[in-house]
Design an enzyme around this catalytic site. Structure first.
Site, PDB file in Angstrom:
ATOM      1  N   HIS A  18      24.071   5.819 -32.360  1.00  0.00           N
ATOM      2  CA  HIS A  18      23.583   4.743 -31.427  1.00  0.00           C
ATOM      3  C   HIS A  18      25.132   4.171 -30.986  1.00  0.00           C
ATOM      4  O   HIS A  18      26.069   4.508 -31.549  1.00  0.00           O
ATOM      5  CB  HIS A  18      22.748   3.729 -32.105  1.00  0.00           C
ATOM      6  CG  HIS A  18      23.507   2.829 -33.161  1.00  0.00           C
ATOM      7  ND1 HIS A  18      23.009   1.443 -33.413  1.00  0.00           N
ATOM      8  CD2 HIS A  18      24.503   3.127 -33.952  1.00  0.00           C
ATOM      9  CE1 HIS A  18      23.783   0.791 -34.174  1.00  0.00           C
ATOM     10  NE2 HIS A  18      24.649   2.053 -34.722  1.00  0.00           N
ATOM     11  N   CYS A  37      32.086  -0.650 -32.339  1.00  0.00           N
ATOM     12  CA  CYS A  37      30.718  -0.008 -32.207  1.00  0.00           C
ATOM     13  C   CYS A  37      30.174   0.160 -30.676  1.00  0.00           C
ATOM     14  O   CYS A  37      29.061   0.645 -30.585  1.00  0.00           O
ATOM     15  CB  CYS A  37      29.821  -0.954 -33.094  1.00  0.00           C
ATOM     16  SG  CYS A  37      30.315  -0.909 -34.804  1.00  0.00           S
ATOM     17  N   HIS A  43      28.324   5.988 -32.457  1.00  0.00           N
ATOM     18  CA  HIS A  43      28.615   6.628 -33.658  1.00  0.00           C
ATOM     19  C   HIS A  43      27.354   6.593 -34.579  1.00  0.00           C
ATOM     20  O   HIS A  43      26.343   6.338 -34.235  1.00  0.00           O
ATOM     21  CB  HIS A  43      29.504   5.405 -34.047  1.00  0.00           C
ATOM     22  CG  HIS A  43      28.976   3.972 -34.411  1.00  0.00           C
ATOM     23  ND1 HIS A  43      28.547   3.202 -33.206  1.00  0.00           N
ATOM     24  CD2 HIS A  43      28.275   3.241 -35.364  1.00  0.00           C
ATOM     25  CE1 HIS A  43      27.915   2.269 -33.778  1.00  0.00           C
ATOM     26  NE2 HIS A  43      27.883   2.148 -34.755  1.00  0.00           N
TER      27      HIS A  43
END
Length: 143
Positions: A18, A37, A43
């Protein structure tokens, strides 16, 4: 006659990828909030998911729920819907919902409740994103 209450937990592992990104934030805000992120390419995680049911122990079967049934419900939600998927692109729920582990736990809880004949037995979904990052959801909502 009163029956003892027991908790039954089953564990499953899934792999998903995601990108933490909110359409309600600017590119700069997304980078500030989600850091690495928010990587455009996303990732992945090897999630461990524990599902706990809670209820009275049946005096005939000696079970809160048949473990085979719980295994089947978890397969339908975790394996069929989330395993080896890009959460943001393959799971329609996450098109407009940020795929944080908190939101994944809520999704799993709600999806399990939809398919369980007795959804009131569902007590908790616990997701280990890593060994150090764990989210627990018990269906609680603050108004």
């Amino acid at each position: 006659m009163a029956r003892p209450i027991a908790y039954l937990t089953r564990k499953e592992s899934i792999s998903s990828c995601h990108r933490l990104h909110s359409n309600n934030l600017s590119e700069e805000e997304n980078k500030n909030v989600y850091g690495k992120c928010n990587n455009y390419w996303g990732h992945g995680h090897n999630y461990t998911v524990e599902v706990t049911v809670r209820g009275p122990v049946d005096s005939v079967t000696g079970m809160v729920m048949n473990l085979s049934d719980l295994k089947l419900y978890m397969k339908k939600v975790l394996i069929e819907q989330l395993d080896h998927k890009n959460l943001d692109k393959d799971v329609s729920h996450f098109k407009n919902v940020v795929s944080t582990t908190e939101n994944v736990a809520i999704y799993v809880f709600n999806e399990l409740q939809k398919i369980m004949p007795n959804p009131g037995l569902l007590y908790e979904v616990k997701i280990y994103e890593t060994d150090r990052n764990i989210v627990i959801y018990r269906g609680e909502i603050k108004c």
